[in-house]
Design a protein around this motif. Sequence first.
Motif, PDB file in Angstrom:
ATOM      1  N   GLU A  27     -24.378 125.325   1.422  1.00 39.29           N
ATOM      2  CA  GLU A  27     -24.474 126.384   0.414  1.00 39.29           C
ATOM      3  C   GLU A  27     -24.904 125.808  -0.939  1.00 39.29           C
ATOM      4  N   ALA A  28     -24.359 124.655  -1.292  1.00 38.23           N
ATOM      5  CA  ALA A  28     -24.727 124.015  -2.553  1.00 38.23           C
ATOM      6  C   ALA A  28     -26.194 123.586  -2.536  1.00 38.23           C
ATOM      7  N   GLU A  29     -26.660 123.073  -1.410  1.00 39.85           N
ATOM      8  CA  GLU A  29     -28.062 122.659  -1.271  1.00 39.85           C
ATOM      9  C   GLU A  29     -28.994 123.863  -1.426  1.00 39.85           C
ATOM     10  N   ALA A  30     -28.609 125.000  -0.847  1.00 39.11           N
ATOM     11  CA  ALA A  30     -29.413 126.217  -0.966  1.00 39.11           C
ATOM     12  C   ALA A  30     -29.424 126.716  -2.410  1.00 39.11           C
ATOM     13  N   ALA A  31     -28.279 126.645  -3.093  1.00 43.36           N
ATOM     14  CA  ALA A  31     -28.214 127.064  -4.497  1.00 43.36           C
ATOM     15  C   ALA A  31     -29.066 126.145  -5.372  1.00 43.36           C
ATOM     16  N   LEU A  32     -29.018 124.851  -5.099  1.00 42.05           N
ATOM     17  CA  LEU A  32     -29.850 123.885  -5.817  1.00 42.05           C
ATOM     18  C   LEU A  32     -31.323 124.206  -5.608  1.00 42.05           C
ATOM     19  N   GLY A  33     -31.692 124.440  -4.370  1.00 39.24           N
ATOM     20  CA  GLY A  33     -33.085 124.758  -4.062  1.00 39.24           C
ATOM     21  C   GLY A  33     -33.543 126.032  -4.735  1.00 39.24           C
ATOM     22  N   SER A  34     -32.694 127.022  -4.763  1.00 36.53           N
ATOM     23  CA  SER A  34     -33.039 128.288  -5.414  1.00 36.53           C
ATOM     24  C   SER A  34     -33.292 128.076  -6.912  1.00 36.53           C
ATOM     25  N   ALA A  35     -32.439 127.294  -7.550  1.00 38.43           N
ATOM     26  CA  ALA A  35     -32.625 127.002  -8.971  1.00 38.43           C
ATOM     27  C   ALA A  35     -33.911 126.205  -9.200  1.00 38.43           C
ATOM     28  N   LEU A  36     -34.192 125.259  -8.311  1.00 39.80           N
ATOM     29  CA  LEU A  36     -35.422 124.477  -8.431  1.00 39.80           C
ATOM     30  C   LEU A  36     -36.657 125.362  -8.242  1.00 39.80           C
ATOM     31  N   ILE A  37     -36.588 126.311  -7.315  1.00 34.50           N
ATOM     32  CA  ILE A  37     -37.701 127.233  -7.109  1.00 34.50           C
ATOM     33  C   ILE A  37     -37.933 128.068  -8.360  1.00 34.50           C
ATOM     34  N   GLU A  38     -36.857 128.527  -8.974  1.00 36.59           N
ATOM     35  CA  GLU A  38     -36.997 129.321 -10.193  1.00 36.59           C
ATOM     36  C   GLU A  38     -37.639 128.494 -11.301  1.00 36.59           C
ATOM     37  N   LEU A  39     -37.242 127.233 -11.436  1.00 35.98           N
ATOM     38  CA  LEU A  39     -37.867 126.364 -12.433  1.00 35.98           C
ATOM     39  C   LEU A  39     -39.337 126.140 -12.116  1.00 35.98           C
ATOM     40  N   ASP A  41     -41.258 128.153 -10.501  1.00 34.55           N
ATOM     41  CA  ASP A  41     -41.945 129.406 -10.788  1.00 34.55           C
ATOM     42  C   ASP A  41     -42.164 129.609 -12.286  1.00 34.55           C
ATOM     43  N   LEU A  42     -41.371 128.927 -13.093  1.00 33.07           N
ATOM     44  CA  LEU A  42     -41.556 128.980 -14.548  1.00 33.07           C
ATOM     45  C   LEU A  42     -42.598 127.972 -15.028  1.00 33.07           C
ATOM     46  N   GLY A  43     -43.226 127.286 -14.085  1.00 40.80           N
ATOM     47  CA  GLY A  43     -44.324 126.400 -14.436  1.00 40.80           C
ATOM     48  C   GLY A  43     -44.017 124.921 -14.410  1.00 40.80           C
ATOM     49  N   VAL A  44     -42.826 124.539 -13.991  1.00 39.50           N
ATOM     50  CA  VAL A  44     -42.486 123.121 -13.926  1.00 39.50           C
ATOM     51  C   VAL A  44     -42.992 122.579 -12.588  1.00 39.50           C
ATOM     52  N   ALA A  45     -43.804 121.543 -12.649  1.00 38.78           N
ATOM     53  CA  ALA A  45     -44.339 120.928 -11.432  1.00 38.78           C
ATOM     54  C   ALA A  45     -43.209 120.288 -10.635  1.00 38.78           C
ATOM     55  N   GLN A  46     -43.374 120.247  -9.326  1.00 38.67           N
ATOM     56  CA  GLN A  46     -42.331 119.723  -8.461  1.00 38.67           C
ATOM     57  C   GLN A  46     -42.035 118.259  -8.769  1.00 38.67           C
ATOM     58  N   ALA A  84     -49.475 136.573  -8.352  1.00 38.26           N
ATOM     59  CA  ALA A  84     -49.851 137.006  -9.695  1.00 38.26           C
ATOM     60  C   ALA A  84     -50.092 135.805 -10.608  1.00 38.26           C
ATOM     61  N   ALA A  85     -49.247 134.775 -10.476  1.00 38.57           N
ATOM     62  CA  ALA A  85     -49.412 133.585 -11.314  1.00 38.57           C
ATOM     63  C   ALA A  85     -50.732 132.900 -11.005  1.00 38.57           C
ATOM     64  N   GLY A  86     -51.094 132.838  -9.736  1.00 36.99           N
ATOM     65  CA  GLY A  86     -52.341 132.194  -9.358  1.00 36.99           C
ATOM     66  C   GLY A  86     -53.548 132.977  -9.837  1.00 36.99           C
ATOM     67  N   GLN A  87     -53.470 134.289  -9.868  1.00 38.34           N
ATOM     68  CA  GLN A  87     -54.592 135.099 -10.314  1.00 38.34           C
ATOM     69  C   GLN A  87     -54.747 135.052 -11.823  1.00 38.34           C
ATOM     70  N   PRO A  93     -51.719 128.897  -6.193  1.00 40.01           N
ATOM     71  CA  PRO A  93     -50.318 128.658  -6.531  1.00 40.01           C
ATOM     72  C   PRO A  93     -49.792 127.280  -6.164  1.00 40.01           C
ATOM     73  N   SER A  94     -50.379 126.614  -5.170  1.00 40.03           N
ATOM     74  CA  SER A  94     -49.854 125.312  -4.766  1.00 40.03           C
ATOM     75  C   SER A  94     -50.531 124.159  -5.497  1.00 40.03           C
ATOM     76  N   ASP A  95     -51.445 124.441  -6.425  1.00 36.66           N
ATOM     77  CA  ASP A  95     -52.191 123.372  -7.083  1.00 36.66           C
ATOM     78  C   ASP A  95     -51.280 122.358  -7.787  1.00 36.66           C
ATOM     79  N   ASP A  96     -50.193 122.802  -8.405  1.00 34.05           N
ATOM     80  CA  ASP A  96     -49.358 121.877  -9.147  1.00 34.05           C
ATOM     81  C   ASP A  96     -48.052 121.546  -8.419  1.00 34.05           C
ATOM     82  N   ARG A  97     -47.950 121.910  -7.159  1.00 27.79           N
ATOM     83  CA  ARG A  97     -46.674 121.712  -6.480  1.00 27.79           C
ATOM     84  C   ARG A  97     -46.714 120.630  -5.425  1.00 27.79           C
TER      85      ARG A  97
END
Length: 102
Positions: A27-39, A41-46, A84-87, A93-97
């Motif tokens: 559950e903690a790993e999934a919560a971590l991943g969700s937060a990382l996905i949100e970051l 999506d805000l434009g932070v490269a992986q 939408a971000a890619g357009q 969308p995967s260019d910076d990930r």
Amino acid sequence: MSLELERARKRESKLVAVFSAIDAREEAEAALGSALIELRDLGVAQADLAEMTGLSAREVGAAIRSAKDSGTSAEQATPSNDDAAGQNNGEHPSDDRGAEQY
């Protein structure tokens, strides 16, 4: 005989604790991943996520996959955000990930 029974009960109790901890870790790993996905999506490269958090790139990718697998990621709730971000900026969308997310 009672000593063996007591040891069996202790083992059973410890196994329950182990499985509870495994569930909590997932559950903690999934919560971590969700937060990382949100970051992300805000434009932070992986790669930047790894550097910012002190996690390895492998750990970041694993956490993101865990969130996607568990269905808790914001990305699954709103899949059109990436489109939408890619357009908007003309990039895929995967260019910076990087390929690790897939």
